[in-house]
Design an enzyme around this catalytic site. Structure first.
Site, mmCIF file in Angstrom:
data_model
loop_
_atom_site.group_PDB
_atom_site.id
_atom_site.type_symbol
_atom_site.label_atom_id
_atom_site.label_comp_id
_atom_site.label_asym_id
_atom_site.label_seq_id
_atom_site.Cartn_x
_atom_site.Cartn_y
_atom_site.Cartn_z
ATOM 1 N N ARG A 115 1.587 8.305 12.972
ATOM 2 C CA ARG A 115 1.159 9.549 13.632
ATOM 3 C C ARG A 115 -0.348 9.779 13.517
ATOM 4 O O ARG A 115 -0.989 10.254 14.458
ATOM 5 C CB ARG A 115 1.917 10.730 13.007
ATOM 6 N N TYR A 141 0.845 -1.202 0.000
ATOM 7 C CA TYR A 141 0.000 0.000 0.000
ATOM 8 C C TYR A 141 0.887 1.263 0.000
ATOM 9 O O TYR A 141 0.685 2.189 -0.781
ATOM 10 C CB TYR A 141 -0.945 0.002 1.216
ATOM 11 N N ARG A 160 -10.724 4.992 8.764
ATOM 12 C CA ARG A 160 -9.648 4.429 7.941
ATOM 13 C C ARG A 160 -8.664 3.714 8.847
ATOM 14 O O ARG A 160 -8.337 4.219 9.925
ATOM 15 C CB ARG A 160 -8.889 5.545 7.221
ATOM 16 N N PHE A 205 15.000 19.474 -1.057
ATOM 17 C CA PHE A 205 13.657 18.956 -1.338
ATOM 18 C C PHE A 205 13.490 17.515 -0.818
ATOM 19 O O PHE A 205 12.440 17.160 -0.283
ATOM 20 C CB PHE A 205 13.422 19.010 -2.857
HETATM 21 MG MG MG Z 1 -5.495 9.283 -0.741
#
Ligand code: MG
Length: 455
Positions: A223, A176, A233, A293
């Site tokens: 977190r 995932y 979720r 970045f």
């Molecule tokens: Mg999403």
């Protein structure tokens, strides 16, 4: 208000915020006066959808700035469709699966989203226009990644089990995270290499950019436990949380707080194991603005992991880094050495708070030690420091000949002075030195004579 109080309570962070506000200057500042209205609007959309990413993207070198900005907005649009629970699957899935084709449909927009970032979809035609102006190689990379990600998202939307029960195994968890973050890492790596900002060998080691994405995504998932649960979720893998509770919701209850903390420990250990790959990856990013970045989100992630580790509050609220801490990290993470220092500092903090009562004690210790070991191999700073310290200590222990002479003179001088005062006082009170000298003389030579006689 509490933000200001936090800053006042942490003077170092306050100083960093002020320094940043007053002195910070971008290496390649954007010049909006030379930009088209369309391009300016795209930067506004970027700032609207992510303040933190907007700041680092806007500071990228001009070669990659537009490409990364367009890439970000396209993925933001895709994610907005995916997240929108008001869009039924028969409408959503074809959009997700064909989103890469939308990129060449001039004037395409989507007006049926109610998500926070719906404006990105409403004005998607502007993003498509900027996409059409990019170099062919950048368009090719962005299209390929959008296709992979859109299909991956659609697979998860279709998966009934995933939607009802959440992530099951650790393998599923990794997969995932790969789809939602690892693939982004792949896109950015390909863009960086094509734009000359990173070592091309990064492309030969795809596990490195995958780890970069997984480390960030897993940190957010750990977190956001409470926030995600409120949205129904579940991203913590069942294979891990089921060791500590009957259901994932249990951890909110005070009697499960300790079990919840141990569960977080296992998730933290799992995330920490990606760090050596991330450190390896960062060393291959050569160009300064691209390095910033990449490095900034990574140091934020390790600081966040340290924040949630052994922290019961993470189970019942949304914990996040203080603004001052974030600014300090942004200011520091500009060189590979300092970035490694940050990782080492936070790993040491985690290690220091690690408790032998925690079932994941050994795993956490090993993960932290591996980070140390990696950094020591690249920058053996602590050894150098230790050797330097030892040399200094030794130098302190063994005084130089000049120092020895000074010590003897000082000691001798003090002795002579004290003796003179004592003799002077004795003479003043009438001491008979002539008799004393006679007695000493007799004694010394008497002993000498006696010794000679015996021999
Ligand atoms: Mg999403």
């Amino acid at each position: 208000m509490s933000k200001y109080l936090q800053l006042i309570a942490h003077p170092k962070e306050l100083r960093a915020v002020l320094q940043w506000a007053i002195w910070h200057e971008a290496l390649h500042p954007r010049d909006p006066s030379k930009e088209s209205d369309n391009l300016k609007r795209c930067y506004e959309l970027l700032a609207f959808s992510s303040r933190s990413f907007a700041a680092v993207i806007e500071e990228l070198n001009p070669e990659l700035r537009q490409a990364v900005m367009v890439f970000y907005l396209i993925l933001r649009g895709l994610d907005t469709v995916e997240d929108d629970m008001t869009i039924p699957n028969p409408v959503k899935l074809p959009i997700l699966r064909s989103f890469h084709e939308v990129l060449t449909k001039e004037g395409w927009t989507f007006n049926d989203s109610r998500e926070k970032d719906a404006v990105v979809l409403k004005e998607f035609d502007k993003i498509i226009y900027e996409f059409s102006l990019l170099k062919p190689i950048y368009r090719e990379i962005i299209t390929a990644i959008t296709k992979k990600m859109g299909n991956g998202m659609a697979d998860y939307c279709e998966d009934e089990d995933f939607n009802k029960k959440g992530v099951d195994t650790i393998k599923d968890y990794d997969l995932y995270c790969h789809y939602v973050a690892g693939i982004v890492g792949e896109g950015l790596t390909r863009l960086s290499v094509s734009g000359g900002s990173a070592d091309p060998r990064l492309l030969e080691n795809p596990h490195l950019h995958n780890s970069m994405g997984l480390f960030l995504q897993k940190t957010n998932i750990i977190r956001d436990y409470h926030e995600d649960l409120l949205d129904n979720r579940k991203f913590w893998p069942k294979e891990i949380w089921s060791k500590y509770a009957e259901s994932m919701e249990d951890f909110i209850r005070p009697e499960f707080a300790e079990a919840g903390v141990y569960c977080i420990s296992e998730l933290v250990a799992n995330a920490l194991e990606h760090i050596p790959d991330c450190l390896y990856y960062l060393a291959a990013v050569k160009e300064q603005t691209m390095f910033n970045f990449c490095a900034i989100p990574q140091v934020m992630a390790i600081a966040t992991l340290e924040l949630v580790f052994q922290n019961k509050k993470a189970l019942t609220s949304h914990v996040k880094l203080r603004r001052g801490t974030s600014v300090m990290l942004i200011m520091r993470a500009t060189t590979i050495r300092e970035t490694y220092n940050i990782f080492q500092e936070y790993c040491h903090k985690i290690h220091a708070r690690n408790s032998p009562k925690d079932p994941n004690y050994m795993r956490i210790s090993i993960a932290c030690a591996k980070v140390d070991q990696f950094i020591e191999a690249v920058f053996p700073t602590r050894k150098e420091v230790k050797e330097k310290d030892a040399t200094e200590e030794k130098a302190e222990e063994t005084a130089s000949p000049t120092e020895v002479l000074i010590i003897i003179l000082l000691f001798g001088g003090t002795l002579v002075l004290t003796s003179s005062i004592m003799l002077g006082v004795a003479w003043y009170f009438g001491a008979r030195f002539d008799l004393a000298f006679a007695a000493i003389k007799e004694g010394i030579f008497g002993i000498a004579d006696a010794t000679r006689d015996e021999l």
